[in-house]
Design a protein around this motif. Structure first.
Motif, PDB file in Angstrom:
ATOM      1  N   ARG A 167       0.747  -1.211  -0.039  1.00 47.72           N
ATOM      2  CA  ARG A 167       0.016   0.057   0.215  1.00 47.72           C
ATOM      3  C   ARG A 167       0.763   1.239   0.033  1.00 47.72           C
ATOM      4  N   LEU A 168       1.871   1.472   0.811  1.00 44.61           N
ATOM      5  CA  LEU A 168       2.772   2.372   0.849  1.00 44.61           C
ATOM      6  C   LEU A 168       3.285   2.600  -0.411  1.00 44.61           C
ATOM      7  N   ALA A 169       3.954   1.679  -1.078  1.00 40.40           N
ATOM      8  CA  ALA A 169       4.469   1.821  -2.303  1.00 40.40           C
ATOM      9  C   ALA A 169       3.544   2.359  -3.431  1.00 40.40           C
ATOM     10  N   LEU A 170       2.405   1.936  -3.408  1.00 39.29           N
ATOM     11  CA  LEU A 170       1.366   2.310  -4.173  1.00 39.29           C
ATOM     12  C   LEU A 170       1.162   3.778  -3.864  1.00 39.29           C
ATOM     13  N   ALA A 171       0.985   4.156  -2.850  1.00 39.08           N
ATOM     14  CA  ALA A 171       0.753   5.310  -2.359  1.00 39.08           C
ATOM     15  C   ALA A 171       1.829   6.393  -3.047  1.00 39.08           C
ATOM     16  N   LEU A 172       3.178   5.830  -2.742  1.00 42.93           N
ATOM     17  CA  LEU A 172       4.252   6.517  -3.220  1.00 42.93           C
ATOM     18  C   LEU A 172       4.061   6.676  -4.645  1.00 42.93           C
ATOM     19  N   MET A 173       4.095   5.825  -5.492  1.00 45.27           N
ATOM     20  CA  MET A 173       3.845   5.606  -6.883  1.00 45.27           C
ATOM     21  C   MET A 173       2.905   6.844  -7.415  1.00 45.27           C
ATOM     22  N   LEU A 174       1.770   6.917  -6.764  1.00 45.62           N
ATOM     23  CA  LEU A 174       0.768   7.654  -7.068  1.00 45.62           C
ATOM     24  C   LEU A 174       1.060   9.146  -6.927  1.00 45.62           C
ATOM     25  N   ALA A 175       1.798   9.231  -5.802  1.00 48.16           N
ATOM     26  CA  ALA A 175       2.104  10.761  -5.440  1.00 48.16           C
ATOM     27  C   ALA A 175       3.028  11.194  -6.479  1.00 48.16           C
ATOM     28  N   LEU A 176       4.188  10.249  -6.955  1.00 46.96           N
ATOM     29  CA  LEU A 176       5.250  10.572  -7.832  1.00 46.96           C
ATOM     30  C   LEU A 176       4.425  10.987  -9.070  1.00 46.96           C
ATOM     31  N   ALA A 177       3.444  10.074  -9.737  1.00 43.76           N
ATOM     32  CA  ALA A 177       2.720  10.421 -10.890  1.00 43.76           C
ATOM     33  C   ALA A 177       2.113  11.837 -10.864  1.00 43.76           C
ATOM     34  N   ALA A 178       1.730  12.157  -9.873  1.00 39.27           N
ATOM     35  CA  ALA A 178       1.066  13.538  -9.595  1.00 39.27           C
ATOM     36  C   ALA A 178       1.863  14.722  -9.823  1.00 39.27           C
ATOM     37  N   LEU A 179       2.987  14.433  -9.536  1.00 35.66           N
ATOM     38  CA  LEU A 179       4.161  15.594  -9.769  1.00 35.66           C
ATOM     39  C   LEU A 179       4.050  16.273 -11.149  1.00 35.66           C
ATOM     40  N   PRO A 180       4.101  17.624 -11.317  1.00 33.10           N
ATOM     41  CA  PRO A 180       4.120  18.280 -12.504  1.00 33.10           C
ATOM     42  C   PRO A 180       5.123  17.807 -13.094  1.00 33.10           C
ATOM     43  N   ALA A 181       4.996  16.928 -14.257  1.00 30.56           N
ATOM     44  CA  ALA A 181       6.240  16.370 -14.899  1.00 30.56           C
ATOM     45  C   ALA A 181       7.051  17.276 -15.579  1.00 30.56           C
ATOM     46  N   ARG A 182       6.727  18.290 -16.047  1.00 26.13           N
ATOM     47  CA  ARG A 182       7.339  18.885 -17.313  1.00 26.13           C
ATOM     48  C   ARG A 182       8.144  20.343 -16.764  1.00 26.13           C
ATOM     49  N   ALA A 183       7.603  20.834 -15.547  1.00 26.81           N
ATOM     50  CA  ALA A 183       8.362  22.097 -15.307  1.00 26.81           C
ATOM     51  C   ALA A 183      10.025  21.941 -14.993  1.00 26.81           C
ATOM     52  N   ALA A 184      10.788  22.900 -15.445  1.00 31.65           N
ATOM     53  CA  ALA A 184      12.110  22.762 -14.962  1.00 31.65           C
ATOM     54  C   ALA A 184      12.824  23.531 -13.925  1.00 31.65           C
ATOM     55  N   VAL A 185      11.917  24.182 -13.263  1.00 28.73           N
ATOM     56  CA  VAL A 185      12.024  24.997 -12.217  1.00 28.73           C
ATOM     57  C   VAL A 185      12.906  24.049 -11.207  1.00 28.73           C
ATOM     58  N   SER A 186      13.819  24.684 -10.718  1.00 27.87           N
ATOM     59  CA  SER A 186      14.654  23.752  -9.534  1.00 27.87           C
ATOM     60  C   SER A 186      14.296  24.355  -8.105  1.00 27.87           C
ATOM     61  N   PRO A 187      14.559  23.620  -7.263  1.00 23.50           N
ATOM     62  CA  PRO A 187      13.858  24.107  -5.891  1.00 23.50           C
ATOM     63  C   PRO A 187      14.681  25.479  -5.462  1.00 23.50           C
ATOM     64  N   ASP A 188      15.932  25.594  -5.750  1.00 22.37           N
ATOM     65  CA  ASP A 188      16.622  26.938  -5.389  1.00 22.37           C
ATOM     66  C   ASP A 188      16.112  28.110  -5.928  1.00 22.37           C
ATOM     67  N   GLU A 189      15.326  28.077  -7.064  1.00 16.95           N
ATOM     68  CA  GLU A 189      14.584  29.342  -7.740  1.00 16.95           C
ATOM     69  C   GLU A 189      13.374  29.634  -7.242  1.00 16.95           C
ATOM     70  N   ILE A 190      12.796  28.611  -6.561  1.00 17.66           N
ATOM     71  CA  ILE A 190      11.409  28.814  -5.951  1.00 17.66           C
ATOM     72  C   ILE A 190      11.330  30.189  -5.129  1.00 17.66           C
ATOM     73  N   LEU A 191      10.376  31.009  -5.200  1.00 13.57           N
ATOM     74  CA  LEU A 191      10.286  31.951  -4.236  1.00 13.57           C
ATOM     75  C   LEU A 191       9.508  31.716  -3.055  1.00 13.57           C
ATOM     76  N   ALA A 192       9.858  31.957  -1.699  1.00 10.58           N
ATOM     77  CA  ALA A 192       9.228  31.764  -0.617  1.00 10.58           C
ATOM     78  C   ALA A 192       7.593  32.185  -0.470  1.00 10.58           C
ATOM     79  N   ASP A 193       7.365  33.431  -1.148  1.00 10.94           N
ATOM     80  CA  ASP A 193       6.141  33.861  -1.250  1.00 10.94           C
ATOM     81  C   ASP A 193       5.268  32.921  -2.086  1.00 10.94           C
ATOM     82  N   PRO A 194       4.239  32.176  -1.848  1.00 10.39           N
ATOM     83  CA  PRO A 194       3.531  31.444  -2.741  1.00 10.39           C
ATOM     84  C   PRO A 194       2.786  32.103  -3.680  1.00 10.39           C
ATOM     85  N   THR A 195       2.142  33.151  -3.477  1.00 10.10           N
ATOM     86  CA  THR A 195       1.430  34.237  -4.579  1.00 10.10           C
ATOM     87  C   THR A 195       2.471  34.563  -5.497  1.00 10.10           C
TER      88      THR A 195
END
Lengths: 162, 184
Positions: free
Chosen positions: A4-32
């Motif tokens: 079940r855990l593996a399935l949940a993990l797989m589903l979570a990964l599948a739900a990630l936006p696959a295409r964006a190239a934005v790397s974590p260090d670029e992301i702004l702290a303010d979500p809006t």
């Protein structure tokens, strides 16, 4: 449990936006602000790959421009000001959606114009056919004789009658 | 009645001629469908001031463009086409004095030591080099790859941009004639 855990993990990964190239260090702290940045960078073409937005592209120049867009937003620029900043440097070509202006009228309205032209042409032709049906020329004596021969000298009968 | 067949035939002929023309132009390198026109043509060059890379005497700033016709080359040691066009730049550098122009370089997103190593071996064609380590000045110029070559007139306006490696044909047909015209 493990499965079940593996399935949940797989589903979570599948739900990630696959295409964006934005790397974590670029992301702004303010979500809006980050959401606005993503909205802007999705509209801007990466000039290195030309058919990807800078949000999608892994090219170093696309990364530089993503960071630049975020800097302008942090400095308090509005969305259209940020886009104008990039267009001033790279021209209208960076806009994935070309602006409507005199030089792009043909691009935007050409298809509608073509459709309208074809519709008018077809309508005129249909109307001409309806109002002035061309009567077939009467048979001359020669043709009448041939036809009579084919019909076996009989008067024409209705086809399909018993 | 005959006309009904001639009109589509003529239209098709025009279409065919257009396609053949485009194909030939692309194959011979006269036309590049992926080339992007510069947004800065006939506009003043962006304001900037860059230090020289380590080991080079002269940095580059907007003030250097005043009063001189300038050929600005955007280059980097990591870019193979830049190495390919390098001999042509050295050739151009020899003409600079007599030709009444200056040849300057914008070292785009490069490492100083790599550039120094390359130019120690290959020679430095530029009278000024600006070290654009972050690439920000490049972005202000609308640079989207290296090499790119700009011609800037005596009033500091950008008059020409070519994105891609120089060839002797391009020097002969575009760069030298425009420089000669601007110098007058």
């Amino acid at each position: 449990m493990m499965r079940r855990l593996a399935l949940a993990l797989m589903l979570a990964l599948a739900a990630l936006p696959a295409r964006a190239a934005v790397s974590p260090d670029e992301i702004l702290a303010d979500p809006t602000l980050e959401a606005r940045a993503r909205g802007i960078t999705k509209q801007l073409r990466c000039l290195v790959c030309q058919n990807q937005s800078i949000d999608d592209s892994n090219a170093p120049l696309a990364r530089d421009l993503r960071i630049l867009v975020r800097e302008r937003l942090k400095a308090g620029d509005g969305d259209s000001a940020v886009i104008a900043f990039v267009v001033a440097r790279y021209g209208d070509f960076v806009l994935l959606r070309p602006p409507v202006k005199a030089t792009t009228w043909l691009l935007w309205f050409g298809p509608a114009l073509l459709f309208l032209g074809a519709a008018i042409f077809l309508w005129l032709r249909a109307r001409r056919r309806m109002t002035a049906p061309v009567a077939p020329a009467p048979l001359d004596a020669d043709e009448q004789k041939k036809l009579d021969a084919l019909m076996g000298g009989e008067s024409p009968r209705r086809r399909g009658s018993p | 009645m005959r006309l009904r067949f001639i009109i589509p035939a003529v239209l098709f002929l025009f279409l065919g001629a257009g396609l053949v023309y485009a194909l030939v132009a692309i194959q011979s390198g006269k036309k590049d469908p992926s080339a992007v026109p510069s947004a800065l043509i006939d506009k003043p060059a962006p304001e900037f001031s860059l230090p020289a890379p380590e080991g080079f005497p002269q940095g580059l700033s907007t003030a250097d463009f005043k009063g001189k016709v300038t050929i600005l080359n955007v280059f980097a040691s990591w870019c193979p086409p830049c190495h390919a066009e390098h001999p042509l730049l050295l050739e151009l550098a020899k003409e600079a004095k007599a030709g009444g122009f200056q040849l300057v370089g914008l070292n785009w997103k490069d490492k100083d030591e790599k550039l120094a190593a390359w130019f120690k071996e290959a020679g430095n064609p530029f009278s000024h080099i600006g070290a654009d380590r972050s690439g920000r000045v490049g972005i202000d110029f609308g640079v989207y790859g290296a090499p790119e070559t700009y011609i800037i007139d005596r009033d500091g306006r950008i008059r020409y941009r070519y994105a891609g490696p120089l060839t002797s044909e391009r020097l002969r047909d575009e760069i030298r004639p425009l420089v000669a015209k601007l110098k007058r």
